[in-house]
Design an enzyme around this catalytic site. Structure first.
Site, PDB file in Angstrom:
ATOM      1  N   TRP A  18       0.811  -1.220   0.000  1.00  0.00           N
ATOM      2  CA  TRP A  18       0.000   0.000   0.000  1.00  0.00           C
ATOM      3  C   TRP A  18       0.849   1.277   0.000  1.00  0.00           C
ATOM      4  CZ3 TRP A  18       1.782   2.538   4.147  1.00  0.00           C
ATOM      5  CH2 TRP A  18       2.305   1.756   5.189  1.00  0.00           C
ATOM      6  N   SER A  43       5.943  -7.244   3.080  1.00  0.00           N
ATOM      7  CA  SER A  43       6.655  -7.566   4.323  1.00  0.00           C
ATOM      8  C   SER A  43       7.472  -8.851   4.176  1.00  0.00           C
ATOM      9  CB  SER A  43       5.643  -7.732   5.453  1.00  0.00           C
ATOM     10  OG  SER A  43       4.787  -8.815   5.152  1.00  0.00           O
ATOM     11  N   LYS A 102      -2.313  -8.392  -7.944  1.00  0.00           N
ATOM     12  CA  LYS A 102      -3.116  -8.248  -6.731  1.00  0.00           C
ATOM     13  C   LYS A 102      -2.543  -7.075  -5.942  1.00  0.00           C
ATOM     14  CE  LYS A 102      -2.999  -9.298  -2.476  1.00  0.00           C
ATOM     15  NZ  LYS A 102      -3.726  -8.103  -2.021  1.00  0.00           N
ATOM     16  N   GLU A 155      11.270  -2.962  11.945  1.00  0.00           N
ATOM     17  CA  GLU A 155      11.014  -1.854  11.028  1.00  0.00           C
ATOM     18  C   GLU A 155       9.854  -1.031  11.622  1.00  0.00           C
ATOM     19  OE1 GLU A 155       9.304  -3.265   7.360  1.00  0.00           O
ATOM     20  OE2 GLU A 155      10.411  -1.820   6.157  1.00  0.00           O
ATOM     21  N   CYS A 190      10.169   1.444   2.377  1.00  0.00           N
ATOM     22  CA  CYS A 190      11.010   0.300   2.746  1.00  0.00           C
ATOM     23  C   CYS A 190      12.470   0.707   2.900  1.00  0.00           C
ATOM     24  CB  CYS A 190      10.879  -0.793   1.714  1.00  0.00           C
ATOM     25  SG  CYS A 190      11.241  -0.207   0.069  1.00  0.00           S
ATOM     26  N   GLU A 204      10.790  -8.207  -2.941  1.00  0.00           N
ATOM     27  CA  GLU A 204      11.267  -6.912  -2.444  1.00  0.00           C
ATOM     28  C   GLU A 204      10.656  -6.764  -1.056  1.00  0.00           C
ATOM     29  OE1 GLU A 204      13.366  -4.839  -3.770  1.00  0.00           O
ATOM     30  OE2 GLU A 204      13.488  -5.477  -5.851  1.00  0.00           O
ATOM     31  N   LEU A 205      11.436  -7.013  -0.021  1.00  0.00           N
ATOM     32  CA  LEU A 205      10.876  -7.135   1.327  1.00  0.00           C
ATOM     33  C   LEU A 205      11.292  -5.981   2.234  1.00  0.00           C
ATOM     34  CD1 LEU A 205      11.470 -10.996   1.581  1.00  0.00           C
ATOM     35  CD2 LEU A 205       9.516  -9.770   0.626  1.00  0.00           C
TER      36      LEU A 205
HETATM   37  N1  LIG Z   1      11.773  -3.871  -0.715  1.00  0.00           N
HETATM   38  C1  LIG Z   1      10.859  -3.117  -1.306  1.00  0.00           C
HETATM   39  O1  LIG Z   1      11.021  -2.696  -2.453  1.00  0.00           O
HETATM   40  C2  LIG Z   1       9.602  -2.732  -0.592  1.00  0.00           C
HETATM   41  C3  LIG Z   1       8.786  -1.739  -1.152  1.00  0.00           C
HETATM   42  C4  LIG Z   1       7.619  -1.365  -0.484  1.00  0.00           C
HETATM   43  C5  LIG Z   1       7.276  -1.989   0.708  1.00  0.00           C
HETATM   44  N2  LIG Z   1       8.083  -2.951   1.219  1.00  0.00           N
HETATM   45  C6  LIG Z   1       7.745  -3.569   2.506  1.00  0.00           C
HETATM   46  O2  LIG Z   1       6.347  -3.820   2.564  1.00  0.00           O
HETATM   47  C7  LIG Z   1       5.879  -3.735   3.896  1.00  0.00           C
HETATM   48  C8  LIG Z   1       4.673  -2.825   3.962  1.00  0.00           C
HETATM   49  O3  LIG Z   1       3.718  -3.215   3.042  1.00  0.00           O
HETATM   50  P1  LIG Z   1       2.443  -4.098   3.438  1.00  0.00           P
HETATM   51  O4  LIG Z   1       2.048  -3.837   4.839  1.00  0.00           O
HETATM   52  O5  LIG Z   1       1.440  -3.891   2.368  1.00  0.00           O
HETATM   53  O6  LIG Z   1       3.040  -5.579   3.379  1.00  0.00           O
HETATM   54  P2  LIG Z   1       2.246  -6.949   3.449  1.00  0.00           P
HETATM   55  O7  LIG Z   1       3.264  -8.023   3.300  1.00  0.00           O
HETATM   56  O8  LIG Z   1       1.334  -7.011   4.581  1.00  0.00           O
HETATM   57  O9  LIG Z   1       1.326  -6.906   2.145  1.00  0.00           O
HETATM   58  C9  LIG Z   1       1.881  -6.820   0.856  1.00  0.00           C
HETATM   59  C10 LIG Z   1       0.925  -7.468  -0.116  1.00  0.00           C
HETATM   60  O10 LIG Z   1       0.837  -8.852   0.195  1.00  0.00           O
HETATM   61  C11 LIG Z   1      -0.531  -9.226   0.297  1.00  0.00           C
HETATM   62  N3  LIG Z   1      -0.680 -10.388   1.157  1.00  0.00           N
HETATM   63  C12 LIG Z   1      -0.838 -10.425   2.491  1.00  0.00           C
HETATM   64  N4  LIG Z   1      -0.953 -11.707   2.894  1.00  0.00           N
HETATM   65  C13 LIG Z   1      -0.864 -12.488   1.785  1.00  0.00           C
HETATM   66  C14 LIG Z   1      -0.907 -13.894   1.541  1.00  0.00           C
HETATM   67  N5  LIG Z   1      -1.097 -14.771   2.526  1.00  0.00           N
HETATM   68  N6  LIG Z   1      -0.761 -14.325   0.276  1.00  0.00           N
HETATM   69  C15 LIG Z   1      -0.588 -13.463  -0.739  1.00  0.00           C
HETATM   70  N7  LIG Z   1      -0.552 -12.116  -0.572  1.00  0.00           N
HETATM   71  C16 LIG Z   1      -0.677 -11.645   0.680  1.00  0.00           C
HETATM   72  C17 LIG Z   1      -1.214  -7.966   0.790  1.00  0.00           C
HETATM   73  O11 LIG Z   1      -2.596  -8.025   0.566  1.00  0.00           O
HETATM   74  C18 LIG Z   1      -0.497  -6.926  -0.047  1.00  0.00           C
HETATM   75  O12 LIG Z   1      -1.043  -6.868  -1.330  1.00  0.00           O
HETATM   76  C19 LIG Z   1       7.045  -3.190   4.693  1.00  0.00           C
HETATM   77  O13 LIG Z   1       7.691  -4.246   5.369  1.00  0.00           O
HETATM   78  C20 LIG Z   1       7.959  -2.613   3.620  1.00  0.00           C
HETATM   79  O14 LIG Z   1       9.307  -2.530   3.985  1.00  0.00           O
HETATM   80  C21 LIG Z   1       9.229  -3.337   0.602  1.00  0.00           C
HETATM   81  O1  LIG Z   2       8.894   1.381  -0.160  1.00  0.00           O
HETATM   82  C1  LIG Z   2       9.841   1.170  -0.893  1.00  0.00           C
HETATM   83  C2  LIG Z   2       9.956   1.603  -2.251  1.00  0.00           C
HETATM   84  O2  LIG Z   2      10.637   0.807  -3.054  1.00  0.00           O
HETATM   85  C3  LIG Z   2       9.644   2.982  -2.583  1.00  0.00           C
HETATM   86  S1  LIG Z   2      10.877   3.786  -3.471  1.00  0.00           S
HETATM   87  O3  LIG Z   2      11.194   3.016  -4.671  1.00  0.00           O
HETATM   88  O4  LIG Z   2      12.058   3.981  -2.658  1.00  0.00           O
HETATM   89  O5  LIG Z   2      10.309   5.107  -3.858  1.00  0.00           O
END
Ligand SMILES: NC(=O)c1ccc[n+]([C@@H]2O[C@H](COP(=O)([O-])OP(=O)(O)OC[C@H]3O[C@@H](n4cnc5c(N)ncnc54)[C@H](O)[C@@H]3O)[C@@H](O)[C@H]2O)c1
Ligand SMILES: O=C[C@H](O)CS(=O)(=O)O
Length: 481
Positions: free
Chosen positions: A154, A232, A178, A384, A287, A253-254
C-alpha cells in the site's frame, strides 16, 4: 473525490479486458479521516483463476509481438499516466494519505518505469558462444517467462505496480496483479489507462480482495511461472514456501532496517538534509526509510539538535492541505506500532528531542519524532518502525558502527555521510545491503537496480537488471553444420 476523469475510479475486477462486479464488497477508507471512499468488489479464488486463464491465453499472442510493438504500448501507458497525473495523485492521496505533492512525485516515478522498460524491452539480447564442436554453433536467446503474478503493498500504490508491469510486459509476459486491499483504486485506475494505451485484453489483469485466497490461487497455479512480490518479509517468506510446489521463479522486495551513519568528517548540514529526505518521506513508510541513525560521538549533539530543529518545521496535516509534509499513517495498527516503539524506547531510557506522541489531529496522525540516547535493547532498533521516528544511537569507531549497522537480518538500503575517501570505500564495501547511499538520502530511481540482500529479498527491480527477472535463458546447440 474531486477528479476530472471519473472513469478512472473503478470498483470491480479487471479480467480479460472487462470490468466485473461481485456482491461481496469491502470498504476502502481514507486514512486521513477514516471515512469510506467507496466499496469495491472483493475477489477470491474463482476470480483469480479466471484472471490467470485470461493471462495464459493472452500470453500466446503477446509474446509473438515484436519488441517494438510491445514497447510502443508500454510507452503509451506511461504517457497516459502523465496526462492524468493530477487525477492519479488525487486518488493516491485519498486512499493512501501521502501529501499531494509527494503523490504527484510518485506518479512521475511510476511513469518513469514504463518509459525506461519500453526502451529496455528492445534490448533483450542473447549471445553467440564459440562452440565446443567444429560442426555446431551455440546460440543463447532470452524468452518471456510466461504468466506473472504480481503482489504489491500500500505504501507506493502506483510505482510498485509499474516497477513490475513495465519489465514484465515489455519482455512479453502477461500479468495478474493483486494490489494491496488498502489501496486498490490506484491500481484500478492504472488498468483503465492500460486499455486506453492499447494493451490487449488479458495481458494485464487486476484482482483485489481476499489476500489469502488470491495469493493461494496464484501460488498453486501451474500456469503462473513467476511471482513478483513487494511487501513484508513475513509474507515474502510464506510465498517462498508456497512457490516450492510448482518451482516458480520469485522476485521478493521485502522489508528493511536501514542504518544511516554520520561520521565525524561529514558535512553535518548535508547529513541533516539527507536524513530528512530518507527518514520522513511518505511519513516514514518507505522500505528504504532510515530505521537507525548512528552518529559519531563528537558530532552527536550537533547532528541531533539540527535534526530536531528541521523536524520541528514539518507540517502534519491531511495530504490535501497546503504545505502538508507528513500525512497520516496508513491505519490504526500502524499508528499503534509507532506509538509502541516510542513508548518502549522512552521506558528504556530514550530522550524525546521533539514529537514523541500522537498528533493532536487524532486518528492515524503521529508527530514526527527524534529520539536521542536509544540503544539496541529497544524494540525500535530491531523492528522496522515504518513511521516518522528517528532513533539516534552513538558510536565511536568505524569498526564498531559497521558491526552495529550489519547486525540485522535485513539488508535493503544503508546510508552514510563521510568525506575521507578511504573511509568511504571501506564503509561502502563493508555494509551488508543491496543499496548504499553515500552522502545522499534519496537513492530510488528507475535507472538503478533496487533490491536487497539477506532477508530483504531476491532479485532487482529497475535498471537494465530489472528485465532479467522476467526472462528465461534458452541455449540452442545447432549441429550438423
Ligand atoms: N523492498 C521493497 O522494495 C519494498 C517496497 C515497499 C514496501 N516494502 C515492505 O512492505 C511492507 C509494507 O507493506 P504491506 O504492509 O502492504 O506488506 P504486506 O506483506 O502485509 O502486504 C503486501 C501485499 O501482500 C498481500 N498479502 C498479504 N498476505 C498475503 C498472503 N497470505 N498471500 C498473498 N498475498 C498476501 C497484501 O494483501 C499486499 O497486497 C514493509 O515491510 C515494507 O518494507 C518493501
Ligand atoms: O517502499 C519502498 C519503495 O521501493 C519505494 S521507493 O522506490 O524507494 O520510492
Amino acid at each position: 473525490m474531486n477528479i476530472k476523469q471519473s472513469e478512472l475510479l473503478q470498483t470491480g475486477f479487471y479480467i480479460n479486458g472487462k470490468w466485473q462486479q461481485s456482491n461481496i464488497r469491502y470498504a476502502v477508507t481514507n486514512p486521513a479521516n477514516g471515512e469510506t471512499i467507496t466499496e469495491i468488489a472483493s475477489a477470491g479464488e474463482s476470480e483469480t483463476l479466471a484472471a490467470i486463464e485470461a493471462a495464459k491465453a493472452a500470453f500466446k499472442q503477446w509474446r509473438k509481438k515484436t519488441a517494438k510493438e510491445r514497447s510502443l504500448a508500454v510507452r503509451r501507458w506511461g504517457e497516459l499516466i502523465m496526462e492524468h497525473q493530477q487525477d492519479l495523485a488525487t486518488i493516491m492521496t485519498t486512499e493512501q494519505g501521502k501529501p499531494y505533492a509527494e503523490a504527484l512525485g510518485e506518479v512521475s516515478y511510476a511513469a518513469s518505469f514504463f518509459e525506461w522498460f519500453a526502451e529496455e524491452g528492445k534490448r533483450i539480447y542473447g549471445d553467440v558462444i564459440p562452440s565446443h564442436r567444429a560442426d555446431s554453433r551455440i546460440v543463447v536467446t532470452k524468452e518471456p517467462i510466461g504468466v506473472v503474478g504480481a503482489i504489491t503493498p500500500w505504501n507506493f500504490p502506483l510505482a510498485m505496480v509499474t516497477r513490475k508491469a513495465g519489465p514484465a510486459l515489455a519482455a512479453g509476459c502477461t500479468m495478474v496483479l493483486k494490489p494491496s486491499e488498502e489501496t486498490p483504486l490506484s491500481a484500478m485506475a492504472l488498468a483503465v489507462l492500460a486499455e486506453k494505451a492499447g494493451i490487449p485484453a488479458g495481458v494485464f489483469n487486476v484482482v483485489s480482495g481476499d489476500a489469502t485466497a488470491i495469493g493461494g490461487a496464484l501460488m498453486e497455479s501451474k500456469a503462473v511461472r513467476k511471482i513478483s512480490f513487494t511487501g513484508s518479509t513475513r509474507v515474502g517468506k510464506l510465498l517462498m514456501r508456497q512457490a516450492a510446489d510448482s518451482v516458480k521463479k520469485l522476485s521478493l522486495e521485502l522489508g528493511g532496517n536501514a542504518p544511516f551513519i554520520v561520521f565525524d568528517d561529514a558535512d553535518i548540514d548535508a547529513a541533516v538534509e539527507g536524513a530528512m529526505a530518507s527518514k520522513f518521506r511518505n511519513t516514514g513508510q518507505t522500505c528504504v526509510c532510515v530505521n537507525r541513525f548512528y552518529i559519531q560521538d563528537s558530532v552527536y549533539d550537533a547532528f541531533t539538535s539540527k535534526l530536531a530543529e528541521a523536524v520541528n518545521k514539518l507540517k502534519v496535516a491531511s495530504g490535501f492541505e497546503d504545505g502538508a509534509t507528513q500525512g497520516p499513517l496508513i491505519n490504526a495498527m500502524a499508528a499503534d506500532k509507532v506509538e509502541s516503539h516510542v513508548t518502549d524506547a522512552v521506558a528504556k531510557g530514550a530522550v524525546v528531542l521533539t514529537g514523541g506522541k500522537r498528533s493532536k489531529l487524532g486518528g492515524n496522525f503521529f508527530e514526527p519524532t527524534v529520539l536521542a540516547n536509544t540503544d539496541h535493547e529497544m524494540l525500535i532498533a530491531n523492528e522496522e518502525t515504518f513511521g516518522p521516528v528517528a532513533a539516534c544511537y552513538r558510536f565511536s569507531s568505524e569498526e564498531e558502527v559497521l558491526e552495529m549497522a550489519n547486525n540485522t537480518e535485513s539488508g535493503l538500503a544503508a546510508y552514510f555521510y563521510a568525506r575521507d575517501i578511504g573511509r568511504v570505500w571501506r564503509v561502502a564495501e563493508g555494509l551488508e545491503s543491496g543499496i548504499v547511499g553515500i552522502n545522499q538520502g534519496i537513492i530510488s530511481t528507475e535507472v538503478a537496480p533496487f533490491g536487497g540482500v539477506k532477508e530483504s529479498g531476491l532479485g532487482r527491480e529497475g535498471s537494465k537488471y530489472g528485465i532479467e527477472d522476467y526472462v528465461e535463458v534458452k541455449y540452442m546447440l545447432m549441429g550438423g553444420i
